[in-house]
Design a protein around this motif. Sequence first.
Motif, PDB file in Angstrom:
ATOM      1  N   ARG A  70      -0.339  -6.019   2.521  1.00  0.00           N
ATOM      2  CA  ARG A  70      -0.447  -4.565   2.705  1.00  0.00           C
ATOM      3  C   ARG A  70      -1.665  -3.973   1.990  1.00  0.00           C
ATOM      4  O   ARG A  70      -2.237  -2.992   2.444  1.00  0.00           O
ATOM      5  CB  ARG A  70       0.846  -3.892   2.229  1.00  0.00           C
ATOM      6  CG  ARG A  70       2.042  -4.201   3.120  1.00  0.00           C
ATOM      7  CD  ARG A  70       3.307  -3.468   2.704  1.00  0.00           C
ATOM      8  NE  ARG A  70       4.326  -3.596   3.722  1.00  0.00           N
ATOM      9  CZ  ARG A  70       5.203  -4.589   3.784  1.00  0.00           C
ATOM     10  NH1 ARG A  70       5.204  -5.520   2.848  1.00  0.00           N
ATOM     11  NH2 ARG A  70       6.090  -4.645   4.760  1.00  0.00           N
ATOM     12  N   TYR A 120      -4.764  -4.322   4.154  1.00  0.00           N
ATOM     13  CA  TYR A 120      -4.792  -3.347   5.252  1.00  0.00           C
ATOM     14  C   TYR A 120      -5.339  -2.000   4.774  1.00  0.00           C
ATOM     15  O   TYR A 120      -6.182  -1.388   5.446  1.00  0.00           O
ATOM     16  CB  TYR A 120      -3.383  -3.178   5.820  1.00  0.00           C
ATOM     17  CG  TYR A 120      -3.289  -2.117   6.889  1.00  0.00           C
ATOM     18  CD1 TYR A 120      -3.818  -2.326   8.157  1.00  0.00           C
ATOM     19  CD2 TYR A 120      -2.679  -0.877   6.619  1.00  0.00           C
ATOM     20  CE1 TYR A 120      -3.735  -1.342   9.140  1.00  0.00           C
ATOM     21  CE2 TYR A 120      -2.594   0.095   7.593  1.00  0.00           C
ATOM     22  CZ  TYR A 120      -3.119  -0.135   8.849  1.00  0.00           C
ATOM     23  OH  TYR A 120      -3.055   0.834   9.809  1.00  0.00           O
ATOM     24  N   TYR A 153       0.333  -9.745  10.025  1.00  0.00           N
ATOM     25  CA  TYR A 153       0.557  -8.361   9.594  1.00  0.00           C
ATOM     26  C   TYR A 153      -0.515  -7.420  10.152  1.00  0.00           C
ATOM     27  O   TYR A 153      -0.196  -6.346  10.660  1.00  0.00           O
ATOM     28  CB  TYR A 153       0.584  -8.294   8.070  1.00  0.00           C
ATOM     29  CG  TYR A 153       0.738  -6.887   7.522  1.00  0.00           C
ATOM     30  CD1 TYR A 153       1.951  -6.227   7.604  1.00  0.00           C
ATOM     31  CD2 TYR A 153      -0.338  -6.236   6.936  1.00  0.00           C
ATOM     32  CE1 TYR A 153       2.098  -4.939   7.113  1.00  0.00           C
ATOM     33  CE2 TYR A 153      -0.199  -4.948   6.436  1.00  0.00           C
ATOM     34  CZ  TYR A 153       1.011  -4.305   6.529  1.00  0.00           C
ATOM     35  OH  TYR A 153       1.153  -3.030   6.049  1.00  0.00           O
ATOM     36  N   LEU A 154      -1.780  -7.821  10.063  1.00  0.00           N
ATOM     37  CA  LEU A 154      -2.854  -6.954  10.564  1.00  0.00           C
ATOM     38  C   LEU A 154      -2.779  -6.793  12.075  1.00  0.00           C
ATOM     39  O   LEU A 154      -3.091  -5.720  12.609  1.00  0.00           O
ATOM     40  CB  LEU A 154      -4.222  -7.514  10.167  1.00  0.00           C
ATOM     41  CG  LEU A 154      -4.597  -7.468   8.684  1.00  0.00           C
ATOM     42  CD1 LEU A 154      -6.049  -7.876   8.496  1.00  0.00           C
ATOM     43  CD2 LEU A 154      -4.357  -6.091   8.085  1.00  0.00           C
ATOM     44  N   LYS A 179      -0.204  -4.308  12.825  1.00  0.00           N
ATOM     45  CA  LYS A 179      -0.693  -2.975  12.445  1.00  0.00           C
ATOM     46  C   LYS A 179      -1.819  -2.477  13.342  1.00  0.00           C
ATOM     47  O   LYS A 179      -2.335  -1.379  13.154  1.00  0.00           O
ATOM     48  CB  LYS A 179      -1.164  -2.989  10.995  1.00  0.00           C
ATOM     49  CG  LYS A 179      -0.053  -3.268   9.976  1.00  0.00           C
ATOM     50  CD  LYS A 179       0.925  -2.123   9.876  1.00  0.00           C
ATOM     51  CE  LYS A 179       0.336  -0.931   9.145  1.00  0.00           C
ATOM     52  NZ  LYS A 179       1.331   0.151   8.956  1.00  0.00           N
TER      53      LYS A 179
END
Length: 378
Positions: free
Chosen positions: A19, A22, A47-48, A51
């Motif tokens: 996180r 990001y 994760y990216l 997102k």
Amino acid sequence: MHKNAPDKVALFIDNAVNRRHYIQLIALKNAGFDAKVIIFKDTKIDYLIVKGLKDIYLLLDYNRQEAVKKFSFKCALNLLELIKQENISIILTQRWKVLKYLIFCKFFKKNLKIILYIVVAATFRTIRRQILFKLFKAKVNKILVNSADLKEELIAQKLTIGKEIDILHSAIDPSEFEIPISQKEARQKMGFPENDFIFGMVARFSKEKDQQTLIYAFKNFLDSGNKSKLVLVGDGPTKKTCEDLAKKLGIGKEVMFTGRIDLMQIPVVLRAFDVFVHITLQEGMPMAVHEAMAASLPVIATDAEGVPEIFDTSLTMGFLVPKKNVEELTKALLKIYSLSHEERKIMGENARMRLNEAFSPEQLAQKIVKIFKDLLNG
């Protein structure tokens, strides 16, 4: 910055995106930089992608293990070619083993600027690393640490002086933990007992994280006549040892091992907990604790580097205990369990307030942009 094309900068991430990465990337993009991520073939970037950050990856033709096990000149040349081809101005890394590759590249691309962001205690724990760092420190343009304790550690090791180091606290976006489900629903999703009191820890299983001390303390807690479950989330080299320990102590049914859980599922996991426990021997500024605070959970944590800085507030958000101290940890478990639901709720709300006041994503974004702009203009 150039009017025609934005300056290209990058984060070199060798393991898994989180996180904090990001927030850094979005901040740099919003500031007008062309921000990229340099990764190995097996770097976890889920994760990216979730997102919405796509087409920002610069891929090296090597797996992480191939590159970090020992220095590879082929990998170094691959990285140098990529940096020259993309004309990258600034690269930030938080790994010593990756820093060596960037230093190599700087011999051939002298205008490349390197930022070393130290987020883990004892990064320079060996004499060999200390000697190498002193030899090549001049190639590093900026040294960042994520806690005051890490800054003092580097100074004590005589690796640098205070004015050369900036503190850049970690941060996460707390809104990611505002999920529209109840604790009961979260427990149903994760397969946790619906009615038990749950202590939980989310961390890689390693000697530094010291889950074994927590298991011993939890055994003492249960021996006091209390009923609860301990949920340990994560994977790693000491997981089997911890599983065997729980069985040996006769609490195998009370300690749950979930294995590794996807980063996007962590808010659901935390919603299922009553209390978050972070037992560790070495730290920087633990994101796991920040995530628990974002989820408005009361926190019990050990006084490893960086953690006392989180607890340095008049707000009561949990208990800070000495490292490797089963007795004090047991007392903390018993004390927080004895509180009313309302008292623990206030602690959790205080934790969220502390996160917002001292470790907000806005603070991280503003500072990372300033650091990159100052380097570019300097």
